[in-house]
Design an enzyme around this catalytic site. Structure first.
Site, PDB file in Angstrom:
ATOM      1  N   GLY A  24      10.827  -5.771  -4.164  1.00 29.53           N
ATOM      2  CA  GLY A  24       9.575  -5.831  -4.927  1.00 29.53           C
ATOM      3  C   GLY A  24       8.371  -6.037  -4.022  1.00 29.53           C
ATOM      4  N   ASP A  25       7.182  -5.906  -4.610  1.00 26.84           N
ATOM      5  CA  ASP A  25       5.916  -6.128  -3.903  1.00 26.84           C
ATOM      6  C   ASP A  25       5.704  -5.185  -2.726  1.00 26.84           C
ATOM      7  OD1 ASP A  25       5.502  -8.212  -5.696  1.00 26.84           O
ATOM      8  OD2 ASP A  25       6.449  -9.669  -4.351  1.00 26.84           O
ATOM      9  N   GLU A  26       6.223  -3.978  -2.836  1.00 27.82           N
ATOM     10  CA  GLU A  26       6.079  -3.008  -1.740  1.00 27.82           C
ATOM     11  C   GLU A  26       4.690  -2.372  -1.727  1.00 27.82           C
ATOM     12  OE1 GLU A  26       8.422  -2.875  -4.076  1.00 27.82           O
ATOM     13  OE2 GLU A  26      10.401  -3.030  -3.143  1.00 27.82           O
ATOM     14  N   LYS A  35       3.431  -0.997  -4.915  1.00 31.41           N
ATOM     15  CA  LYS A  35       3.535   0.058  -5.934  1.00 31.41           C
ATOM     16  C   LYS A  35       2.217   0.251  -6.674  1.00 31.41           C
ATOM     17  CE  LYS A  35       6.984  -2.305  -7.674  1.00 31.41           C
ATOM     18  NZ  LYS A  35       7.203  -3.300  -6.611  1.00 31.41           N
ATOM     19  N   LYS A  43      -0.911  -0.309  -5.767  1.00 35.62           N
ATOM     20  CA  LYS A  43      -1.900   0.415  -4.960  1.00 35.62           C
ATOM     21  C   LYS A  43      -1.574   1.902  -4.910  1.00 35.62           C
ATOM     22  CE  LYS A  43      -3.242   2.002  -0.642  1.00 35.62           C
ATOM     23  NZ  LYS A  43      -3.712   1.948   0.732  1.00 35.62           N
ATOM     24  N   GLY A  58       3.814  -7.970 -10.695  1.00 36.37           N
ATOM     25  CA  GLY A  58       2.402  -8.204 -10.369  1.00 36.37           C
ATOM     26  C   GLY A  58       2.001  -7.065  -9.458  1.00 36.37           C
ATOM     27  N   HIS A  59       1.258  -6.100  -9.992  1.00 37.54           N
ATOM     28  CA  HIS A  59       0.884  -4.924  -9.212  1.00 37.54           C
ATOM     29  C   HIS A  59      -0.604  -4.998  -8.879  1.00 37.54           C
ATOM     30  CE1 HIS A  59       4.573  -2.501 -10.857  1.00 37.54           C
ATOM     31  NE2 HIS A  59       4.898  -3.607 -10.235  1.00 37.54           N
ATOM     32  N   GLN A  67       9.462  -4.260  -9.790  1.00 38.94           N
ATOM     33  CA  GLN A  67      10.458  -4.888  -8.910  1.00 38.94           C
ATOM     34  C   GLN A  67      10.913  -3.880  -7.845  1.00 38.94           C
ATOM     35  OE1 GLN A  67      11.090  -5.540 -12.639  1.00 38.94           O
ATOM     36  NE2 GLN A  67       9.521  -6.994 -12.108  1.00 38.94           N
ATOM     37  N   THR A 124       3.208 -15.336  -9.107  1.00 40.58           N
ATOM     38  CA  THR A 124       3.470 -16.784  -9.081  1.00 40.58           C
ATOM     39  C   THR A 124       2.730 -17.515  -7.960  1.00 40.58           C
ATOM     40  OG1 THR A 124       5.383 -16.393  -7.679  1.00 40.58           O
ATOM     41  CG2 THR A 124       5.793 -16.492 -10.050  1.00 40.58           C
ATOM     42  N   ARG A 168       3.723 -17.876  -5.051  1.00 39.23           N
ATOM     43  CA  ARG A 168       4.667 -18.477  -4.099  1.00 39.23           C
ATOM     44  C   ARG A 168       4.614 -17.751  -2.758  1.00 39.23           C
ATOM     45  NH1 ARG A 168      10.190 -17.924  -7.400  1.00 39.23           N
ATOM     46  NH2 ARG A 168       9.164 -16.005  -7.987  1.00 39.23           N
ATOM     47  N   SER A 179       0.248   3.709   4.129  1.00 39.64           N
ATOM     48  CA  SER A 179      -0.788   2.797   3.641  1.00 39.64           C
ATOM     49  C   SER A 179      -1.141   1.818   4.746  1.00 39.64           C
ATOM     50  CB  SER A 179      -0.269   2.060   2.398  1.00 39.64           C
ATOM     51  OG  SER A 179      -1.213   1.098   1.991  1.00 39.64           O
ATOM     52  N   GLY A 214      -3.822  -0.575   4.368  1.00 42.10           N
ATOM     53  CA  GLY A 214      -4.623  -1.692   3.869  1.00 42.10           C
ATOM     54  C   GLY A 214      -4.551  -1.707   2.358  1.00 42.10           C
TER      55      GLY A 214
HETATM   56  P1  GDP Z   1       3.623  -4.300  -6.018  1.00 43.41           P
HETATM   57  O1  GDP Z   1       4.228  -5.366  -6.858  1.00 43.41           O
HETATM   58  O2  GDP Z   1       4.643  -3.400  -5.399  1.00 43.41           O
HETATM   59  O3  GDP Z   1       2.538  -3.531  -6.711  1.00 43.41           O
HETATM   60  O4  GDP Z   1       2.935  -5.054  -4.784  1.00 43.41           O
HETATM   61  P2  GDP Z   1       1.994  -6.366  -4.894  1.00 43.41           P
HETATM   62  O5  GDP Z   1       0.668  -5.947  -5.387  1.00 43.41           O
HETATM   63  O6  GDP Z   1       2.676  -7.474  -5.589  1.00 43.41           O
HETATM   64  O7  GDP Z   1       1.963  -6.809  -3.368  1.00 43.41           O
HETATM   65  C1  GDP Z   1       1.448  -5.995  -2.371  1.00 43.41           C
HETATM   66  C2  GDP Z   1       0.276  -6.735  -1.700  1.00 43.41           C
HETATM   67  O8  GDP Z   1      -0.088  -6.057  -0.508  1.00 43.41           O
HETATM   68  C3  GDP Z   1      -0.969  -6.768  -2.548  1.00 43.41           C
HETATM   69  O9  GDP Z   1      -1.700  -7.914  -2.240  1.00 43.41           O
HETATM   70  C4  GDP Z   1      -1.713  -5.510  -2.099  1.00 43.41           C
HETATM   71  O10 GDP Z   1      -3.117  -5.602  -2.307  1.00 43.41           O
HETATM   72  C5  GDP Z   1      -1.390  -5.492  -0.633  1.00 43.41           C
HETATM   73  N1  GDP Z   1      -1.267  -4.183  -0.016  1.00 43.41           N
HETATM   74  C6  GDP Z   1      -0.812  -3.008  -0.543  1.00 43.41           C
HETATM   75  N2  GDP Z   1      -0.758  -2.051   0.426  1.00 43.41           N
HETATM   76  C7  GDP Z   1      -1.169  -2.633   1.575  1.00 43.41           C
HETATM   77  C8  GDP Z   1      -1.290  -2.199   2.924  1.00 43.41           C
HETATM   78  O11 GDP Z   1      -0.993  -1.050   3.272  1.00 43.41           O
HETATM   79  N3  GDP Z   1      -1.738  -3.118   3.837  1.00 43.41           N
HETATM   80  C9  GDP Z   1      -2.051  -4.393   3.510  1.00 43.41           C
HETATM   81  N4  GDP Z   1      -2.473  -5.208   4.477  1.00 43.41           N
HETATM   82  N5  GDP Z   1      -1.939  -4.848   2.251  1.00 43.41           N
HETATM   83  C10 GDP Z   1      -1.486  -3.982   1.295  1.00 43.41           C
HETATM   84  P1  IMO Z   2       6.845  -6.443  -8.644  1.00 43.88           P
HETATM   85  O1  IMO Z   2       6.890  -5.394  -9.724  1.00 43.88           O
HETATM   86  C1  IMO Z   2       8.977  -9.471  -6.344  1.00 43.88           C
HETATM   87  C2  IMO Z   2      12.121 -11.708  -8.426  1.00 43.88           C
HETATM   88  C3  IMO Z   2      11.881 -13.173  -8.693  1.00 43.88           C
HETATM   89  C4  IMO Z   2      13.307 -13.692  -8.672  1.00 43.88           C
HETATM   90  C5  IMO Z   2      14.084 -12.550  -9.331  1.00 43.88           C
HETATM   91  C6  IMO Z   2      14.334 -12.738 -10.824  1.00 43.88           C
HETATM   92  O2  IMO Z   2       5.538  -7.116  -8.514  1.00 43.88           O
HETATM   93  O3  IMO Z   2       7.364  -5.882  -7.364  1.00 43.88           O
HETATM   94  P2  IMO Z   2      12.814 -12.619 -13.004  1.00 43.88           P
HETATM   95  O4  IMO Z   2      11.549 -13.333 -13.363  1.00 43.88           O
HETATM   96  O5  IMO Z   2      12.711 -11.132 -13.013  1.00 43.88           O
HETATM   97  O6  IMO Z   2      14.000 -13.091 -13.795  1.00 43.88           O
HETATM   98  O7  IMO Z   2      13.112 -13.062 -11.479  1.00 43.88           O
HETATM   99  O8  IMO Z   2      13.315 -11.380  -9.121  1.00 43.88           O
HETATM  100  N1  IMO Z   2      11.052 -10.803  -8.932  1.00 43.88           N
HETATM  101  C7  IMO Z   2      10.162 -10.183  -8.159  1.00 43.88           C
HETATM  102  N2  IMO Z   2       9.947 -10.258  -6.828  1.00 43.88           N
HETATM  103  N3  IMO Z   2       8.239  -8.621  -7.091  1.00 43.88           N
HETATM  104  C8  IMO Z   2       8.459  -8.517  -8.420  1.00 43.88           C
HETATM  105  O9  IMO Z   2       7.846  -7.587  -9.183  1.00 43.88           O
HETATM  106  C9  IMO Z   2       9.431  -9.349  -9.020  1.00 43.88           C
HETATM  107  N4  IMO Z   2       9.877  -9.513 -10.282  1.00 43.88           N
HETATM  108  C10 IMO Z   2      10.883 -10.408 -10.225  1.00 43.88           C
HETATM  109  O10 IMO Z   2      11.091 -13.750  -7.678  1.00 43.88           O
HETATM  110  O11 IMO Z   2      13.758 -13.795  -7.340  1.00 43.88           O
HETATM  111 MG    MG Z   3       4.166  -7.444  -7.028  1.00 45.76          MG
END
Ligand code: GDP
Ligand code: IMO
Ligand code: MG
Length: 423
Positions: free
Chosen positions: A13-15, A17, A19, A41-42, A223, A300, A302, A410, A412
């Protein structure tokens, strides 16, 4: 027939997506979420505005698009309301562009309480859930007890709600944890009223009609593959199908309608919550990645665990999803490291393997390939040729190992910080 492209996170997760979907949205008519809920959280950044979406598809900032919340998504009316209010305060009127599946399931206040109770009972072995009620809601869905968006307009909805709440209260008695769902009901029912003012659709018919009309559609995963209920690091996973196949069940589209499968990965790895993480760095290098990457959870807050890129895990995700193109994000974060490491396998009892074992509790030592880093700031670069040689070697290595082309880089958080390699 137009095909549906699917965009997925290939790690935990949090790759990035949010953006990337925002960057790709001008090329699509429809942006559809198919699983997960407010655990996601996107983040999107443009014009110096930073915005975080949880339930609403990341196409919402472009006008004239259809943003569909599919049947596979779980919705918390309270969080949905907050998301809508935040968008309206920015002058966006999401009401015209959001469509919600009648078959999407509802997260009740008591689901959130059950999530917290289950986590607190697990002590050291807790999943590290986002405490949004995701697990208990999907349990009620598969247990055939859940409430769906369409139920909100039927007679007896309140009775069904009370019946499920009563059941949850019984379950809660088994835990050493208590909170009163009724405290949250006023807000929750007012969120339900708001949802009812949106376009509630038979989304499987809706999306298949759009496919027939030749509309271009992108399905936005939440995720990541390593958090998938079947193929993730179980039990440290989420409760939905985060993989490509999840787009079929979460939207009601046939496997043959899938076109490109776009896999997103960070240039390194992060994980938030518990569970195995072979390349995790618990030293100052991990700290540097966290600091440079600002690795704190969007949902969260965290701190995210950080480590080097894990090639066996990446290749596994590519296999499970049938990824046809890759996008590398947060490349800028690797700037300033003398050496960059990539995990190529794991050493288990003296044997090297490139497959994560079923039992991840055994000692597992990552085997690394070291590559030369780069020092120049790459975050403002706008063309591929301007990227340092060492970075291009890094991406060339990943393409060669995976056999899949990297079609976007990407550099930034901002929409504009995106480079397209020549093809
Ligand atoms: P998602 O859940 O996959 O949409 O990713 P999140 O938004 O939770 O987490 C990605 C974080 O990295 C966010 O704070 C974005 O603003 C940031 N971000 C996305 N792409 C880049 C990048 O290429 N470089 C940097 N430094 N930050 C990025
Ligand atoms: P995005 O879409 C990162 C993780 C939680 C926990 C596990 C189970 O922003 O990439 P849950 O609340 O789904 O039962 O939690 O999965 N988790 C994520 N980690 N990005 C997320 O979503 C996540 N959604 C759940 O931290 O380890
Ligand atoms: Mg996220």
């Amino acid at each position: 027939m137009h095909k549906v492209d699917v965009l997925l996170g290939l790690q935990w997760g949090d790759e990035g997506k949010g953006k990337i979907v925002d960057v790709l949205t001008p090329g699509y008519d429809v942006i559809a979420r198919f699983q997960g809920g407010p655990n996601a959280g996107h983040s999107l950044v443009f014009n110096e505005i930073r915005h975080i979406l949880h339930t609403i598809p990341s196409g919402i900032f472009h006008s004239g698009k259809i943003n569909l919340i599919g049947n596979g998504v779980v919705i918390d009316p309270v969080i949905f309301r907050k998301e809508i209010e935040a968008l309206e305060s920015m002058g966006i009127s999401p009401r015209d562009s959001i469509y919600i599946s009648q078959k999407a399931h509802l997260i009740l206040p008591s689901h959130k309480i059950l999530d917290a109770a289950s986590e607190s009972s697990k002590g050291e072995t807790k999943i590290g859930s986002t405490l949004k009620g995701i697990g208990p809601t999907y349990m009620d869905k598969t247990g055939r007890n859940g409430l769906r968006i369409g139920d909100t307009g039927l007679p007896g909805f309140k009775d069904k709600y009370n019946f499920l709440k009563k059941k949850h209260r019984e379950i809660l008695k088994q835990y050493d944890y208590y909170d009163d769902p009724e405290k949250y009901e006023e807000e929750w029912f007012s969120g339900i009223e708001l949802i009812r003012s949106f376009k509630l659709v038979e989304s499987e018919h809706f999306i298949n009609q759009l496919i027939r009309e030749g509309k271009s559609i992108i399905a936005e995963g939440a995720q990541g593959t390593l958090l998938d209920i079947d193929f993730g690091s179980y039990p440290y996973v989420t409760s939905s199908s985060t993989i490509c196949a999840g787009a079929c069940t979460g939207l009601g589209i046939a496997p043959s309608s899938i076109g490109n499968v776009i896999g997103i990965f960070k240039a390194y790895c992060t994980r938030v919550g518990g569970g195995p993480f072979p390349t995790e760095l618990l030293d100052e290098t991990g700290e540097k990645l966290r600091k440079q990457g600002m690795e704190f959870g969007s949902t969260t807050g965290r701190p995210r665990r950080c480590g080097w890129l894990d090639m066996p895990a990446l290749k596994y995700s590519i296999m499970i999803n049938g990824v046809t193109q890759l996008i590398i994000t947060k490349s800028d974060v690797l700037t300033g490291f003398d050496r960059i490491k990539v995990c190529t396998g794991y050493r288990i009892n003296g044997e090297i393997t490139d497959q994560l074992p079923f039992d991840t509790a055994q000692t597992l030592e990552p085997v690394y390939r070291e590559m030369k880093g780069w020092q120049a700031d790459i975050s403002k670069i706008t063309d591929y040729a301007g990227l340092p040689k060492e970075f291009r070697e890094y991406t060339a290595y990943i393409e060669q190992e995976t056999g899949v082309p990297i079609t976007m880089i990407s550099l930034g958080p901002d929409r504009a910080a995106t480079v397209f390699p020549p093809r």
